[in-house]
Each structure stands twice: as C-alpha cells, then as structure tokens.
Design a protein around this motif. Sequence first.
Motif, short mmCIF file in Angstrom:
data_model
loop_
_atom_site.label_atom_id
_atom_site.label_comp_id
_atom_site.label_asym_id
_atom_site.label_seq_id
_atom_site.Cartn_x
_atom_site.Cartn_y
_atom_site.Cartn_z
N GLY A 225 94.27 105.23 -33.34
CA GLY A 225 95.72 105.40 -33.31
C GLY A 225 96.17 106.72 -33.93
N ILE A 226 97.22 107.29 -33.34
CA ILE A 226 97.75 108.57 -33.81
C ILE A 226 99.15 108.30 -34.37
CG2 ILE A 226 98.45 110.89 -33.10
CD1 ILE A 226 96.29 110.38 -30.76
N HIS B 285 95.23 103.71 -37.76
CA HIS B 285 94.26 104.49 -36.98
C HIS B 285 93.20 103.60 -36.36
CE1 HIS B 285 95.91 107.15 -40.20
NE2 HIS B 285 96.31 107.75 -39.11
N MET B 286 93.62 102.44 -35.95
CA MET B 286 92.71 101.48 -35.33
C MET B 286 92.18 102.06 -34.02
SD MET B 286 91.89 98.50 -36.39
CE MET B 286 93.16 97.75 -37.39
N GLY B 287 90.90 101.92 -33.78
CA GLY B 287 90.37 102.41 -32.51
C GLY B 287 88.86 102.26 -32.44
N ASN B 288 88.33 102.44 -31.26
CA ASN B 288 86.88 102.38 -31.06
C ASN B 288 86.60 103.09 -29.73
OD1 ASN B 288 84.24 101.71 -30.38
ND2 ASN B 288 84.39 99.68 -31.34
N MET B 289 86.04 104.29 -29.82
CA MET B 289 85.81 105.10 -28.61
C MET B 289 84.89 104.38 -27.62
SD MET B 289 87.69 107.81 -28.77
CE MET B 289 87.06 109.11 -27.73
N ASP B 290 83.93 103.60 -28.14
CA ASP B 290 83.01 102.89 -27.24
C ASP B 290 83.74 101.85 -26.39
OD1 ASP B 290 80.94 104.34 -28.26
OD2 ASP B 290 80.38 102.82 -29.74
N THR C 220 82.25 97.87 -42.33
CA THR C 220 82.00 97.23 -41.04
C THR C 220 83.22 97.30 -40.11
OG1 THR C 220 82.50 95.25 -42.30
CG2 THR C 220 80.19 95.62 -41.75
N GLY C 221 84.29 97.92 -40.56
CA GLY C 221 85.47 98.06 -39.72
C GLY C 221 85.23 99.04 -38.58
N CYS C 222 86.10 99.00 -37.58
CA CYS C 222 85.89 99.83 -36.38
C CYS C 222 85.92 101.32 -36.70
CB CYS C 222 86.91 99.48 -35.30
SG CYS C 222 88.62 99.56 -35.84
N CYS C 223 86.56 101.71 -37.79
CA CYS C 223 86.53 103.12 -38.23
C CYS C 223 85.89 103.23 -39.61
CB CYS C 223 87.94 103.71 -38.22
SG CYS C 223 88.65 103.85 -36.58
N LYS C 224 84.96 102.34 -39.87
CA LYS C 224 84.21 102.30 -41.14
C LYS C 224 85.14 102.17 -42.35
CE LYS C 224 80.50 105.16 -39.25
NZ LYS C 224 79.75 106.39 -39.41
N GLY C 225 86.30 101.59 -42.13
CA GLY C 225 87.23 101.37 -43.24
C GLY C 225 88.03 102.59 -43.62
N LYS C 226 87.89 103.67 -42.85
CA LYS C 226 88.59 104.91 -43.22
C LYS C 226 89.88 105.12 -42.44
CE LYS C 226 84.53 107.34 -44.82
NZ LYS C 226 83.56 108.41 -44.57
N GLY C 227 90.11 104.30 -41.44
CA GLY C 227 91.31 104.48 -40.61
C GLY C 227 92.44 103.55 -41.02
N THR D 249 95.39 105.81 -25.51
CA THR D 249 95.77 106.39 -26.80
C THR D 249 96.90 105.51 -27.33
OG1 THR D 249 97.46 107.89 -25.92
CG2 THR D 249 95.20 108.74 -26.06
N SER D 250 96.98 105.45 -28.65
CA SER D 250 97.91 104.51 -29.27
C SER D 250 98.69 105.20 -30.38
CB SER D 250 97.11 103.32 -29.79
OG SER D 250 97.93 102.40 -30.46
N THR D 251 99.46 104.40 -31.07
CA THR D 251 100.35 104.92 -32.11
C THR D 251 100.02 104.26 -33.44
OG1 THR D 251 101.96 103.14 -31.83
CG2 THR D 251 102.17 105.04 -30.36
N PHE D 252 100.96 104.38 -34.37
CA PHE D 252 100.87 103.69 -35.66
C PHE D 252 101.02 102.17 -35.47
CE2 PHE D 252 104.78 105.55 -34.43
CZ PHE D 252 105.63 104.44 -34.36
N ARG D 253 101.54 101.74 -34.29
CA ARG D 253 101.77 100.31 -34.04
C ARG D 253 100.71 99.84 -33.04
NH1 ARG D 253 106.22 98.35 -35.63
NH2 ARG D 253 107.46 100.23 -35.38
N GLY D 254 99.45 99.89 -33.44
CA GLY D 254 98.39 99.79 -32.44
C GLY D 254 97.56 98.52 -32.42
#
Length: 333
Positions: A126-127, A115-120, A104-111, A76-81
């Motif tokens: 990021g929280i 909020h960078m992340g990829n569960m896979d 095409t971003g890891c959160c479809k451009g919505k993060g 799990t990460s932060t705003f500095r991720g």
Amino acid sequence: MNPTSTPSTPAVSVLTGDRSFLLRLYEQLVLIREFEERVKFLFLEGTMPGTIHQCQGQEATAVGVCAALRADDYITSTFRGHGHALAKGLGVQEMLDELFGAVTGCCKGKGGSMHMGNMDKGMVPGIAIVGGGIPLAAGMALAFKMQRRPQVVACFFGDGAVAEGAFHEGVNMAAIWNLPVVFVCENNLYGASTRIDKVMKNPRVSDRAASYGFRGETVDGNDVLAVLGAARRAAAECREGQGPVLLELLTYRRTGHSRRDACHYQAKDEREAWFARDPIERYAAQLLTRSDVTLADLAAVKARVIQEIDAGVERAKRAPQPTVAELTTDVLA
Ligand SMILES: Cc1ncc(C[n+]2csc(CCOP(=O)(O)OP(=O)(O)O)c2C)c(N)n1
Ligand SMILES: [Mg+2]
C-alpha cells in the motif's frame, strides 16, 4: 474507442451464475468485514500497535474488482488497503502477523497496516501518499506493454486523489500510451473529513476520463456484481490494448477516516441512507433469491470466517518479532 460514460449493468446474474463462485464472493465480503471488525477491537483494546484506516462498508469495491482480475494481474492500493489485500488473495495470517509487527508478516512486520502487500500475490504494498499509486500503476502497465505481457494493473485510489497533480500526470500518460490500467476510484464522498462537493465543482469523477480521451463509468460500488461486471469489461478492454479505463465506484465509509476519527461530519440521514445500502446485506438478499442458497449456508460461511480469524489472531499474538539486527535489511532509502 468512444470516450463516454456508460451505465453499468451486471455481467453476472445471481440467479444463473455458478453457485460456488457466487458464494465465494460472499465469503470474501464477510471476511473483509469480520477482519476489519476484529482489527478495530484489537486496536481499541491496545493489543495491536500503530494506527489503522478501515474499509467497513466498502467491501464490494475490493471484492468485485479483484474477482475480475487474474492471479498474475497486479493491484496498487492506499493507506486503506486491508480489503484490497484480502480480495487479491493475501492470507489472513500473513496480514495479522504484519499488523502485529511480526517477521512472518507479508512485509516482515516492517509495513504494518498502511503498507500491506505481497508482490507474489499481485499486490504492490500500500502507498499512503494520496494519489501516489497512480503514476506507479502507469509505470507498471508501461512495463507490461513493453514486455508484451498480457497483464493488467488495477489502481485503487480515493476521491481525495482526483484533485492531486499525480492523478492528472499518471492518468494522462496511461491515456496517451493506451496502457492496461483500470483506474478504480473508490468514491466514498469524503477525503478525511472533507465532503467531495467542497473540493470538486464536478463531483462525477468518471466524467474526467473523457477529457483524457478514454472511457469512464460510474458504478454502484455497493453492488458487488455490478462492480464485477464493470471491472471485467474494463480489464478485457485493457488486455485488448484499449486501456486505460476509469471506474468510479460509489460507496460509503461506515467508520472514521482513521481509528481516532469519530466521524461526526457525516450527516445522520446520509449515514442511514448508505447503511441501508450495505453491500453485504444487499448481496445476501440477492443470493437468497436462489433456490439453492439458504440462510444456513450464509451462516456457515460467516462461522468459517470467524474461526479462521480467531485462530489467526492467536497465532499472530505469539508470532516472532524482528530482531534489532534486521533494522536496516530491506530498507532501500
Ligand atoms: C499527498 C497527501 N496529502 C495528504 C495526505 C493526508 N491524508 C491521508 S488520507 C487523506 C484523505 C484521503 O481521502 P480519499 O483519497 O478520498 O481516500 P479515503 O480516505 O476516502 O479512502 C489525506 C488528506 C496524504 N497521505 N498524502
Ligand atoms: Mg474518499
């Protein structure tokens, strides 16, 4: 289990370790630094939207911890991720696309940046709530334990999270249930512009672990091999059911808290002392003590990284943006 702090000793020797593994660590450090420098440029140039919180100077914490994890472990990460993401194996392209708001971003451009992340790939997006990842990591680790899965969660947070209620609640719960969480405090001495000694009577974060009944350790967070060694020990303990563990990684943020912060509150002598302990320069000097690593090898790593980023930026600038029809998809609340 003995709930005391222990001094850290590197478990990996730069002289006898596997050359390609050690160079791979160097590549990740350089990738994070160069990625962050490019993102800073794009942001200041006005090409990239949003705000950013960057991690130049802290690269060894992300790289050392993630190198100790397995692909199916989580962070799990932060705003500095950004550094955590690259170290956990997210690709430069999916991250740049995300920063440009592309589908095409890891959160479809919505993060975006925070909020960078990829569960896979084992990274919970990021929280940005300070301390918010701590109870979440405890919950994930509880699920692993109940499902008898041998996975570990490494939970990154800053020194600013330590005085939050979420820290006490999440860490205590992980302690009483022996959950497989490596709590990773990146202690960079500042929470935004507030220096740690103004908000902590006992500034040694790892001491807190003993009060919850588990092991804590303070580590030189600008020494990638020391971080790797400590993280390997901690992850192994968690996998054996002896978790959690608290790692306090001492490091320093070379940039402002966010891009609008000129960082005037960091004293000149303090900055100079920490800049002299730069994690990349230190590790390069260590690597060069090997007879089979040359300056040309390190230069080639950097050139490769820069080439990857150059190509990634060009593609990200042309990547497709979400349509209005996608405004409410994947929105849960
Ligand atoms: C609960 C909460 N309070 C305040 C903020 C505003 N805020 C964002 S980052 C930050 C400082 C965090 O410092 P630290 O945890 O040390 O992390 P660092 O920035 O040093 O990586 C603050 C106060 C927030 N996001 N969440
Ligand atoms: Mg901090």
